[in-house]
Each structure stands twice: as C-alpha cells, then as structure tokens.
Design a protein around this motif. Structure first.
Motif, PDB file in Angstrom:
ATOM      1  N   ASP A   1     -46.716  41.705  19.099  1.00  0.00           N
ATOM      2  CA  ASP A   1     -46.321  41.325  17.748  1.00  0.00           C
ATOM      3  C   ASP A   1     -45.881  39.874  17.638  1.00  0.00           C
ATOM      4  O   ASP A   1     -45.815  39.318  16.540  1.00  0.00           O
ATOM      5  CB  ASP A   1     -45.186  42.226  17.245  1.00  0.00           C
ATOM      6  CG  ASP A   1     -45.660  43.641  16.982  1.00  0.00           C
ATOM      7  OD1 ASP A   1     -46.885  43.838  16.888  1.00  0.00           O
ATOM      8  OD2 ASP A   1     -44.819  44.543  16.886  1.00  0.00           O
ATOM      9  N   THR A   2     -45.541  39.249  18.771  1.00  0.00           N
ATOM     10  CA  THR A   2     -45.058  37.869  18.721  1.00  0.00           C
ATOM     11  C   THR A   2     -46.116  36.859  19.169  1.00  0.00           C
ATOM     12  O   THR A   2     -45.875  35.666  19.126  1.00  0.00           O
ATOM     13  CB  THR A   2     -43.812  37.701  19.613  1.00  0.00           C
ATOM     14  OG1 THR A   2     -44.189  37.887  20.986  1.00  0.00           O
ATOM     15  CG2 THR A   2     -42.745  38.716  19.239  1.00  0.00           C
TER      16      THR A   2
ATOM     17  N   SER B   1     -41.876  30.454  23.450  1.00  0.00           N
ATOM     18  CA  SER B   1     -41.799  31.890  23.728  1.00  0.00           C
ATOM     19  C   SER B   1     -40.811  32.165  24.851  1.00  0.00           C
ATOM     20  O   SER B   1     -40.958  31.630  25.957  1.00  0.00           O
ATOM     21  CB  SER B   1     -43.178  32.425  24.130  1.00  0.00           C
ATOM     22  OG  SER B   1     -44.122  32.156  23.116  1.00  0.00           O
TER      23      SER B   1
ATOM     24  N   THR C   1     -41.155  40.528  28.220  1.00  0.00           N
ATOM     25  CA  THR C   1     -41.091  39.787  26.975  1.00  0.00           C
ATOM     26  C   THR C   1     -39.713  39.907  26.338  1.00  0.00           C
ATOM     27  O   THR C   1     -39.074  40.958  26.412  1.00  0.00           O
ATOM     28  CB  THR C   1     -42.146  40.288  25.976  1.00  0.00           C
ATOM     29  OG1 THR C   1     -42.001  39.564  24.767  1.00  0.00           O
ATOM     30  CG2 THR C   1     -41.991  41.761  25.684  1.00  0.00           C
TER      31      THR C   1
ATOM     32  N   HIS D   1     -39.743  38.555  23.135  1.00  0.00           N
ATOM     33  CA  HIS D   1     -40.270  38.420  21.779  1.00  0.00           C
ATOM     34  C   HIS D   1     -39.973  37.056  21.145  1.00  0.00           C
ATOM     35  O   HIS D   1     -40.838  36.209  21.067  1.00  0.00           O
ATOM     36  CB  HIS D   1     -39.737  39.536  20.887  1.00  0.00           C
ATOM     37  CG  HIS D   1     -39.935  40.895  21.454  1.00  0.00           C
ATOM     38  ND1 HIS D   1     -41.140  41.316  21.962  1.00  0.00           N
ATOM     39  CD2 HIS D   1     -39.084  41.946  21.612  1.00  0.00           C
ATOM     40  CE1 HIS D   1     -41.034  42.559  22.397  1.00  0.00           C
ATOM     41  NE2 HIS D   1     -39.801  42.962  22.208  1.00  0.00           N
ATOM     42  N   ASN D   2     -38.757  36.879  20.668  1.00  0.00           N
ATOM     43  CA  ASN D   2     -38.408  35.648  19.958  1.00  0.00           C
ATOM     44  C   ASN D   2     -36.891  35.507  19.928  1.00  0.00           C
ATOM     45  O   ASN D   2     -36.169  36.348  20.462  1.00  0.00           O
ATOM     46  CB  ASN D   2     -38.984  35.641  18.541  1.00  0.00           C
ATOM     47  CG  ASN D   2     -38.626  36.897  17.773  1.00  0.00           C
ATOM     48  OD1 ASN D   2     -37.455  37.284  17.702  1.00  0.00           O
ATOM     49  ND2 ASN D   2     -39.620  37.552  17.192  1.00  0.00           N
TER      50      ASN D   2
ATOM     51  N   TYR E   1     -34.874  38.464  18.473  1.00  0.00           N
ATOM     52  CA  TYR E   1     -34.785  39.650  19.335  1.00  0.00           C
ATOM     53  C   TYR E   1     -33.679  39.478  20.374  1.00  0.00           C
ATOM     54  O   TYR E   1     -32.957  40.418  20.699  1.00  0.00           O
ATOM     55  CB  TYR E   1     -36.131  39.893  20.024  1.00  0.00           C
ATOM     56  CG  TYR E   1     -36.203  41.231  20.720  1.00  0.00           C
ATOM     57  CD1 TYR E   1     -36.527  42.382  20.019  1.00  0.00           C
ATOM     58  CD2 TYR E   1     -35.936  41.344  22.089  1.00  0.00           C
ATOM     59  CE1 TYR E   1     -36.593  43.616  20.648  1.00  0.00           C
ATOM     60  CE2 TYR E   1     -36.004  42.570  22.727  1.00  0.00           C
ATOM     61  CZ  TYR E   1     -36.332  43.701  22.001  1.00  0.00           C
ATOM     62  OH  TYR E   1     -36.382  44.922  22.634  1.00  0.00           O
TER      63      TYR E   1
ATOM     64  N   SER F   1     -37.242  41.236  12.710  1.00  0.00           N
ATOM     65  CA  SER F   1     -37.820  40.135  11.951  1.00  0.00           C
ATOM     66  C   SER F   1     -37.225  39.990  10.560  1.00  0.00           C
ATOM     67  O   SER F   1     -37.342  38.931   9.937  1.00  0.00           O
ATOM     68  CB  SER F   1     -39.342  40.337  11.824  1.00  0.00           C
ATOM     69  OG  SER F   1     -39.629  41.567  11.174  1.00  0.00           O
TER      70      SER F   1
ATOM     71  N   ALA G   1     -41.392  33.934  12.599  1.00  0.00           N
ATOM     72  CA  ALA G   1     -40.512  34.413  13.661  1.00  0.00           C
ATOM     73  C   ALA G   1     -40.522  33.481  14.862  1.00  0.00           C
ATOM     74  O   ALA G   1     -39.707  33.628  15.767  1.00  0.00           O
ATOM     75  CB  ALA G   1     -40.931  35.822  14.094  1.00  0.00           C
ATOM     76  N   VAL G   2     -41.443  32.518  14.864  1.00  0.00           N
ATOM     77  CA  VAL G   2     -41.650  31.669  16.029  1.00  0.00           C
ATOM     78  C   VAL G   2     -41.191  30.246  15.743  1.00  0.00           C
ATOM     79  O   VAL G   2     -41.435  29.701  14.675  1.00  0.00           O
ATOM     80  CB  VAL G   2     -43.144  31.658  16.430  1.00  0.00           C
ATOM     81  CG1 VAL G   2     -43.381  30.730  17.613  1.00  0.00           C
ATOM     82  CG2 VAL G   2     -43.614  33.064  16.759  1.00  0.00           C
TER      83      VAL G   2
END
Length: 733
Positions: free
Chosen positions: A35-36, A375, A394, A396-397, A400, A406, A470-471
């Motif tokens: 998802d990321t 990341s 992971t 994620h971001n 998280y 999100s 989200a990034v």
C-alpha cells in the motif's frame, strides 16, 4: 526467548545452502508494504519478484529441490499479485501471474496438455472468501440474494498429475510442467495403486486430474529406509512424492508408497455431470479415490465454516494439506466465468494462516527511491517467520511509525514504534513481514520517539510531504544520487532496455565514477572513452571479453520497440502494461512525442485522444505529458532518442476480425453478458475499448439506460449497435 546465537548460526547456514531458511534479500523495495509503494518502487519490486519466482519455479517443479518454503513462495506470489492489482499498468510481460509451474525436466519426454493445467488464485482471510463470492456474482450479474453453490475440498500438498484414458484404458500420464507442456511419466503412474489402468462406463476420452501425494506414515518409513541404505532422505512428503514420481526408472517409483486423489478433469468427449459435485461422484464410480472431506456449501459462511472444520482436523489427517479449495458447483457457470491468464475465475484456494513472531527492533533506516520517496525500513534481530529467516520489515510510512493510519486514526492502540522495542512481525501475503504490534511493557527506558527526517539522507534536499500524500519525497530531483541511480537501474531493467552485462551493480559503478549520468550516456559510453574496452577491461570485475560483450550488448539495444522505450523512461505511473497500451495507440515515437506536446494545455483533441485510451486516467496522463513538458527532462529524452532507432508498435494479427483496430465503447446495461465479459472479448478480437465517445470512436454498443454517450455518438455520427447487433457482428469470430 529466542536464542540469537542459534539464529545467527542458522542465518549463516542459510547463506551457504538452499532451503527454507534462506534470508530474504534486503533490497529496498522488498521491505515496503504494498500500500505504500510508489509506482517506481512497485516497478522495481515486480522485476525482483519475477526473477525470484522464476528461480523458485525451476527449483520446485523441474529439479524437485525447493530453495524456499511453500509459505515464502505463496507470499512472493501474493505480493506480486497485490502490486499488480494496485498498479495494473505496471504488469510485466514476464509476470509470474502469467506463469504456471516450470519447463519440464530434460530427462523426460514431453506431452502437450490439450487443456492447460492452471494454478489457483489465493485467499488468505475470511474477507477474501467473501470477495471471491462477490467478484463471481458481479462478473455473472447475479444479485446477492440469488443462490450460488460451491464445493469445498482440502488442498493436497503434492504433485499435480493428468491421466488420459481412451476407450477406458490409461494411455498417458503427464505432470503439470509449465501448464501447457508436461513430462511423460506414464510408466511411473502405472505403478501407483490408486490409479486404475482400465475403467468402465467412462467417456471415450477422459483426462482425470489430481494430486500425487505421500502419507506421513509412509514418508517416515521411506526416509528410514533411505537412511539405512545411505540414500537420499527427503525434507517433506511433497518433495518425496515429486521425487518418487519423477524417476527415470519406473521400478524406483513402484517401490515408493505414492497415493493419488482425483478432483478435476481436462479433455472430455462427453460431460461427466452438470455440476462439480456430480463430476466428482462420477470419478468415484470409475474407481478413483476422491477426498471424503469434499462438501457442498451455500455461500461464503458455509465455505468458511467448512474451512474451520478441515483446519481443526489438519494435524490428524495423515497427509499434508495447505488450505481449502472452493469451486463454483454449476459447470455451466464455470464455463461462463472462464479463465484469467493462469487461473480460473470460478475457483480459489483459501490458504491456512502464516506465523507470528516477536523480535527486537535494532534500527530504522530511511531509503530513497526513484521518485524521491523516503521509505522507512525496520532492521530486526533475525527471526524465523513462516519458515523464513528475516531481518527486516516494512514500516510503511511516518504515520504508521507514530501509530496512525492514513486518515490519522489510531492503530495498535496508538502505540508508536521505537528503536529497541520488542515488536511482533507478521507474514501473510507479503514477502517481507510487517511490524504488526509493539510490547510496550518491554520497551527500554532509554527508547526515544522516532523523528522522521525532513531532509533527504542522500543529498540533503528538503523532503516534503504534499497534502493527502502518505509519502515524504526528496525535492532534489536530478541532483539526488539515489534518484538518478534508481532511474538508470530502471532503464536497464528486464522490462525496459534489458542490456546484458549492465545491471544494477554496474550502473552504480559507472554512475559513481562519473561515466554515466543519464540514459543517453550509455549509448555514447564507448565513443566518449575512446576504444572503450581498454578503459573498461582494467577495472575491477571486468576483462577484455566482458568489456567487448558489454559494448556489443549496448549496440544491440540501439534498435528498440516503442513500448520498451516508453517503459524505460521511468515516467511516474507509467508501467509496463501502460507502456504497451500507449505504444499501440500512437504507433510511432514521433506521433507520441507530438501528441504529448499538443496535449500540454490539458484540453483539446490531443488531450481527449490521450485520456480516451482505455485505462488511461488523468493522473497517468498528467505524468506522461509532464515528462515532455519539463525542459530538462525533455532534453534528456531527446538526447536518448537521437541515439536510437525506435521501432513502430505492431498489433497482433486479427485480420479475420470485423472489429480489429476499431475503437469500441460500451454503455448502458448489457443483458446477455457482463461489461467485463464484453470488454475482454472485444480486446481479444483486436478492438480498442475506450471509456468515452469521441470522433475516433468506431462503434458504440448501447444497452438499456444508455445516456449521454449514446447522445454524443448520434451527434458525431458514430455507428451504434444494441447488444444483439454487437453479438451478431462478432458471431463468427
């Protein structure tokens, strides 16, 4: 508590030999949750997965010497499928989703399957089973309250086998192979007690398909006999069954305790039944063993309930299963649902869950991707999860890590993740685990909240996070070495220019030494360094032969198909499938380049033509136009194209199709087929399916409820057909 010294020893062993304990390579994109993943990260990850799954398929199906566990293989496949589902435009031409098994081993004769032996899609959660039912109803146009019956049967962990009977006599037996061509193991199959040599009352032609397996008791006894005589022992019953069936000496197979469950069929001269259940009962009457736990189920609730019953009996069955297979019971509906490239739409395998494990979070690394995405990756004390030793996961971001989703809603009870924490890692469908939970009670007192960087760790440029994204991304662009190197790696990747001898390692080397900074530099490399070979052959890892081979390989790629060039440019959101789609639409590089320049205003005929391509959205269109609109990037592209001969895109031969090359739009409600069925058939016949009506539309197929599209078609003079007219047009193709 895990003994880390034992893990370290196991880790070292995994580096030295094949097996389920191999460490997953710590490649940047492999650490990230699907998802990321940015489109660029997804492209790189799909390339890695394609290579790893190809090796795994060969080891498992051809050599009977698996290099990874079944759990890891499923996870690799699931991750690949999840990325393709998220970014369908990135699907590779060599996608593992389009591969079944592996090429047959050289020691056997080959048999072509008259009906392909396909694999199954996977479900891992109860929600996936409900989605499976929903997708079938949607495809068939069935309302939620319309009864729909399924069969549910244990998924045997063995070796797939197809048995062909003619006039009631067994005439050949073949393994799955690559799904189209298998190995001729007829003599070996005749030695298995569960496989009858002759049957009565069967159709003239009958291909029975099922699974060769070995019981736990027989497996243990075989390994004891093998050990006593100093022979090869097997890691598990599946390997033992596969190795035993695929013996060049049938007498060795005869001495092995193999069993066979029948559960499907291939070619038939006449139907066995109108239902899956009835067909299985027919196979029983012919003398085949079928699994007694197979049951009919009315909908997802009963399917999941039966799954739970089988799961509870799993340890006492006496043979290995790794899930439950659901199939639509009505064979007429199976026929309507048809197949994807490698899997039937009417069946899926509900796999048993993977494992959880606790380990220590040793650090958090920030990696920078091709589009500048930052990341976070968790570095873990090595731990075994689902049969695989892993040391990263992971995160994620940045949200998280803070304990937020999100939308800013708390997850994990709002617990953040800190270096030094004892964390729970989870594997189910992802190659690299995710950090699922944190044990706050065991958090070190000195642990500090993680501060996500606002500067790029590679170039020091600002790392900004746009609203709704989200990034966080580096703004350095071409001055950021991480982005530049990743773009070059993508350019030489398999789906792009695929230059032999110029991989990720060599790209990094040449970039660091200042030899290449952009794709065009690759094609001027030899000219800029004189003889080239003399400069290169004295470098570490290079010799005269390898240097010569590299420059020959570069010259070979000066002539490049348009789709590969588009994909190689690494334009955000434009993946391999989208590149093929764009190439087919424009045909030539000049037409594409001019089209993008004409579409810069984001309005007018050129822009409408672009977004009218089926599957082309505004975001992808904006990225494509932007690559040509930005002066520096366009100049870089022009320098590259000046070095190339770009081949015109060619369509498949559909000369006998009345709709080949025509643009078709479907609107309104179709009553005799679903929209998905109609679109798939039109594309197979060479038509281009568009989502909007324009002057370039050739045919509008309008069902009841057609609105503005039908009106616009009349205004433009576009030929309009109803559903019956469309079916009549394509009836003989």
């Amino acid at each position: 508590m895990l003994d880390l010294l034992m893990v370290a020893a196991y880790l070292q062993q995994g580096r030295q030999q094949s097996g389920a304990g191999l460490v997953i390579s710590e490649t940047p994109n492999a650490d990230l949750e699907v998802d990321t993943l940015t489109p660029e990260q997804a492209e790189a990850e799909l390339a890695r997965l394609a290579a790893q799954l190809a090796r795994a398929n060969s080891a498992y199906h051809t050599n009977d010497a698996p290099e990874i566990s079944d759990a890891e293989y499923d996870a690799l496949k699931q991750r690949n499928a999840a990325i393709e589902a998220r970014y369908p435009q990135l699907k590779r031409s060599d996608s593992p989703s389009d591969v079944v098994g592996a090429a047959p081993a050289a020691g056997f004769g080959k048999i072509a399957h008259s009906v392909a032996m396909l694999s199954l899609s996977n479900a891992f959660q109860d929600e996936d089973v409900a989605e499976f039912d929903t997708s079938i109803r949607k495809y068939l146009g069935l309302a939620p309250d319309v009864p729909l019956t399924y069969t549910a049967e244990p998924k045997i962990d063995g070796l797939s086998l197809s048995l062909r009977y003619e006039g009631g006599k067994l005439v050949q037996a073949a393994t799955r192979g690559d799904g189209n061509i298998g190995e001729n193991v007829t003599s070996n199959a005749r030695t298995i007690a569960d496989i009858p040599h002759e049957i009565s009352g069967a159709p003239e032609i009958l291909e029975v398909r099922g699974e060769v397996y070995m019981s736990h008791a027989d497996f243990e006894a075989l390994n004891m006999r093998q050990a006593d005589r100093g022979g090869k022992t097997f890691a598990n019953p599946r390997n033992a069954a596969a190795g035993s069936l695929r013996q060049l000496d049938a007498e060795i197979t005869r001495a092995r305790p193999l069993r066979f469950f029948a559960y499907a069929w291939g070619s038939l001269s006449e139907p066995l039944s109108q239902t899956q259940w009835g067909a299985i009962k027919a196979l029983e009457k012919f003398g085949f063993s079928t699994n007694p736990l197979t049951q009919r189920c009315d909908g997802p609730d009963q399917m999941i309930a039966h799954y739970r019953r089988i799961e509870a009996q799993r340890a006492s069955l006496g043979y290995d299963i790794d899930g439950v297979v659901y199939k639509v019971d009505d064979l007429a509906l199976q026929d309507r649902l048809g197949f994807r490239s490698t899997t039937p739409r009417w069946a899926t395998a509900h796999k048993f869950p993977a494992e959880l494990a606790w380990t220590r979070l040793e650090g958090i690394d920030i990696q920078v991707g091709r589009t500048g995405a930052l990341s976070p990756v968790a570095r873990l004390s090595p731990v075994t999860v689902g049969g695989v030793v892993v040391s990263n996961a992971t995160l994620h971001n940045e949200d998280y890590i803070k304990g937020l989703d999100s939308k800013g809603v708390e997850i994990r009870g709002g617990k953040d993740i800190r270096v030094g924490d004892l964390v729970q890692v989870y594997r189910a469908g992802d190659v690299i685990p995710k950090v699922a939970d944190v044990d706050i009670a065991k958090r070190p007192q000195e642990a500090e909240a993680f501060v996500f960087p606002t500067l790029c760790p590679e170039c020091g440029s600002d790392a900004v996070r746009e609203p709704g994204d989200a990034v966080r991304r580096c703004t350095g662009g071409l001055i950021c070495p991480a982005q530049a190197v990743e773009k070059l790696k993508h350019f030489v990747s398999r789906g792009a220019f695929d230059i032999d001898g110029l991989g990720a390692k060599q790209v990094e080397q040449f970039y660091t030494d200042g030899w290449i900074a952009e794709p065009a530099d690759i094609f001027t490399l030899q000219a800029r360094y004189g003889a080239g070979v003399q400069q290169l052959k004295n470098r570490e890892g290079w010799g005269e032969k390898s240097a010569n081979a590299l420059f020959v390989a570069i010259e070979d790629k000066r002539k490049i198909p348009l789709a590969r060039l588009i994909f190689g440019l690494g334009i955000r959101h434009v993946g391999e499938a989208a590149s093929n789609m764009i190439a087919l639409h424009y045909g030539t590089w000049d037409a594409l380049a001019q089209g993008m320049l004409d579409a810069r205003s984001l309005e007018g005929p050129a822009y409408e033509d672009l977004i009218g391509i089926d599957g082309m959205g505004a975001v992808m269109a904006g990225s494509l136009i932007g690559a040509f609109a930005q002066e520096a990037e366009r100049a870089s592209i022009e320098r590259l194209v000046a070095e190339l001969v770009v081949q015109e895109a060619q369509r498949a031969d559909t000369s006998d199709s009345p709709v080949a090359g025509k643009t078709v739009v479907f609107t309104g409600t179709l009553e005799k087929m679903t929209r998905a069925e109609a679109k798939a058939r039109a594309e197979r016949l060479g038509a281009k399916v568009s989502g909007s009506v324009s002057a370039k539309t050739d045919i509008l197929v309008a069902g009841p409820g057609a609105g503005s599209k039908a009106k616009k078609a009349v205004e433009l003079g576009v030929e309009t057909l109803d559903e019956d007219g469309w079916l009549a047009l394509i009836a003989n193709t």
